[in-house]
Design a protein around this motif. Structure first.
Motif, PDB file in Angstrom:
ATOM      1  N   ASP A  88      31.482  -5.067  10.262  1.00 32.07           N
ATOM      2  CA  ASP A  88      31.666  -5.441   8.873  1.00 32.07           C
ATOM      3  C   ASP A  88      32.567  -4.070   8.810  1.00 32.07           C
ATOM      4  OD1 ASP A  88      30.309  -8.100   8.928  1.00 32.07           O
ATOM      5  OD2 ASP A  88      29.157  -7.371   8.103  1.00 32.07           O
ATOM      6  N   GLY A  89      33.653  -3.353   9.686  1.00 38.44           N
ATOM      7  CA  GLY A  89      33.875  -2.610   9.239  1.00 38.44           C
ATOM      8  C   GLY A  89      33.409  -0.960   8.901  1.00 38.44           C
ATOM      9  N   ASN A  90      32.115  -1.217   8.350  1.00 38.07           N
ATOM     10  CA  ASN A  90      31.533   0.251   8.952  1.00 38.07           C
ATOM     11  C   ASN A  90      30.874   1.293   9.531  1.00 38.07           C
ATOM     12  OD1 ASN A  90      31.659  -0.361   5.500  1.00 38.07           O
ATOM     13  ND2 ASN A  90      30.336  -2.023   5.816  1.00 38.07           N
ATOM     14  N   LEU A  91      30.556   2.147   9.895  1.00 41.01           N
ATOM     15  CA  LEU A  91      29.588   2.477  10.948  1.00 41.01           C
ATOM     16  C   LEU A  91      28.310   3.346  10.181  1.00 41.01           C
ATOM     17  CD1 LEU A  91      30.153   4.735  13.772  1.00 41.01           C
ATOM     18  CD2 LEU A  91      29.994   6.320  11.549  1.00 41.01           C
ATOM     19  N   ARG A  92      27.794   2.469  11.681  1.00 39.40           N
ATOM     20  CA  ARG A  92      26.597   1.883  11.788  1.00 39.40           C
ATOM     21  C   ARG A  92      26.187   2.795  12.483  1.00 39.40           C
ATOM     22  NH1 ARG A  92      25.193  -4.408  12.334  1.00 39.40           N
ATOM     23  NH2 ARG A  92      22.635  -3.240  12.362  1.00 39.40           N
ATOM     24  N   ALA A  93      25.936   3.075  13.685  1.00 41.08           N
ATOM     25  CA  ALA A  93      25.354   4.388  14.501  1.00 41.08           C
ATOM     26  C   ALA A  93      26.494   4.991  14.990  1.00 41.08           C
ATOM     27  CB  ALA A  93      24.857   3.762  15.218  1.00 41.08           C
ATOM     28  N   LYS A  94      26.436   6.207  15.055  1.00 38.79           N
ATOM     29  CA  LYS A  94      27.440   7.246  16.577  1.00 38.79           C
ATOM     30  C   LYS A  94      26.435   8.065  16.802  1.00 38.79           C
ATOM     31  CE  LYS A  94      29.557  10.465  14.812  1.00 38.79           C
ATOM     32  NZ  LYS A  94      30.545  11.419  13.865  1.00 38.79           N
ATOM     33  N   LEU A  95      26.229   8.174  17.932  1.00 37.36           N
ATOM     34  CA  LEU A  95      25.929   9.098  19.335  1.00 37.36           C
ATOM     35  C   LEU A  95      26.534  10.016  20.122  1.00 37.36           C
ATOM     36  CD1 LEU A  95      23.362   7.095  21.222  1.00 37.36           C
ATOM     37  CD2 LEU A  95      22.879   8.312  19.044  1.00 37.36           C
ATOM     38  N   THR A  96      26.469  11.344  20.689  1.00 36.35           N
ATOM     39  CA  THR A  96      26.889  12.125  20.763  1.00 36.35           C
ATOM     40  C   THR A  96      26.834  13.100  21.893  1.00 36.35           C
ATOM     41  OG1 THR A  96      28.735  12.335  18.525  1.00 36.35           O
ATOM     42  CG2 THR A  96      29.336  13.957  20.150  1.00 36.35           C
ATOM     43  N   LEU A  97      27.297  13.125  22.900  1.00 35.04           N
ATOM     44  CA  LEU A  97      26.752  14.288  24.319  1.00 35.04           C
ATOM     45  C   LEU A  97      26.154  15.332  23.371  1.00 35.04           C
ATOM     46  CD1 LEU A  97      25.459  13.844  27.269  1.00 35.04           C
ATOM     47  CD2 LEU A  97      28.086  14.684  27.891  1.00 35.04           C
ATOM     48  N   GLU A  98      25.896  15.898  23.574  1.00 34.98           N
ATOM     49  CA  GLU A  98      25.542  17.286  23.526  1.00 34.98           C
ATOM     50  C   GLU A  98      24.726  18.416  24.310  1.00 34.98           C
ATOM     51  OE1 GLU A  98      25.497  19.194  19.781  1.00 34.98           O
ATOM     52  OE2 GLU A  98      25.641  17.340  19.683  1.00 34.98           O
ATOM     53  N   SER A  99      25.306  17.814  25.400  1.00 36.41           N
ATOM     54  CA  SER A  99      24.445  18.529  26.609  1.00 36.41           C
ATOM     55  C   SER A  99      24.520  18.199  27.949  1.00 36.41           C
ATOM     56  CB  SER A  99      23.203  19.550  27.079  1.00 36.41           C
ATOM     57  OG  SER A  99      22.631  18.807  26.450  1.00 36.41           O
ATOM     58  N   TYR A 100      24.356  18.572  28.846  1.00 40.74           N
ATOM     59  CA  TYR A 100      25.092  17.772  30.464  1.00 40.74           C
ATOM     60  C   TYR A 100      24.354  18.364  31.470  1.00 40.74           C
ATOM     61  CZ  TYR A 100      26.990  14.921  33.904  1.00 40.74           C
ATOM     62  OH  TYR A 100      26.862  13.651  35.311  1.00 40.74           O
TER      63      TYR A 100
END
Length: 112
Positions: A88-100
Motif C-alpha cells: 500500500d505504498g509503505n515500506l514494510r521491510a528492508k534488508l541490506t547486505l553487510e558483508s559477503y
C-alpha cells in the motif's frame, strides 16, 4: 514454478545468463499459483554495508501482494545486496547486505 524465496535465486541466475524473463510463476504459502511480472530498471548505485555497489534494480509483485524491489550486484554474480518490501505504498521491510564471503570448495588432496 517456484516459491517466493527460490524466485530470488532464479532471478540472480537468469540475470547472470542475461536471460531475465518478463514473467515468472510462484506458489504462495497457501498453495496458490501466482503470476509475477518483473520490471528491470537497469543498473544503479546502491548503498550496502560494504559501501556503494553497482546493482540491477528489479521490481516484482503478484496481484494484491506486497511489491518487492531487489538489487542484484553483477560483481557478486548477481547476488542480492538489498531487498525492500512495500505494501500500500509503505515500506514494510528492508534488508541490506553487510558483508559477503564466497564459498570456496576445498580441493581434494592429490593421490600419493
Amino acid at each position: 514454478i517456484v516459491d517466493l524465496l527460490t524466485l530470488r535465486y532464479l532471478l540472480a541466475y537468469d540475470l547472470s545468463r542475461e536471460q531475465l524473463a518478463e514473467r515468472y510463476f510462484i506458489v504462495d504459502g497457501k498453495g496458490r499459483l501466482k503470476e509475477i511480472e518483473v520490471l528491470d530498471f537497469g543498473l544503479e548505485t546502491v548503498d550496502t554495508g560494504m559501501g556503494p555497489m553497482q546493482a540491477r534494480r528489479l521490481q516484482y509483485a503478484a496481484v494484491d501482494d506486497p511489491v518487492y524491489t531487489v538489487w542484484a550486484a553483477p560483481e557478486l554474480d548477481y547476488q542480492l545486496v538489498r531487498i525492500e518490501q512495500h505494501k500500500d505504498g509503505n515500506l514494510r521491510a528492508k534488508l541490506t547486505l553487510e558483508s559477503y564471503r564466497p564459498i570456496i570448495k576445498k580441493q581434494k588432496p592429490a593421490a600419493k
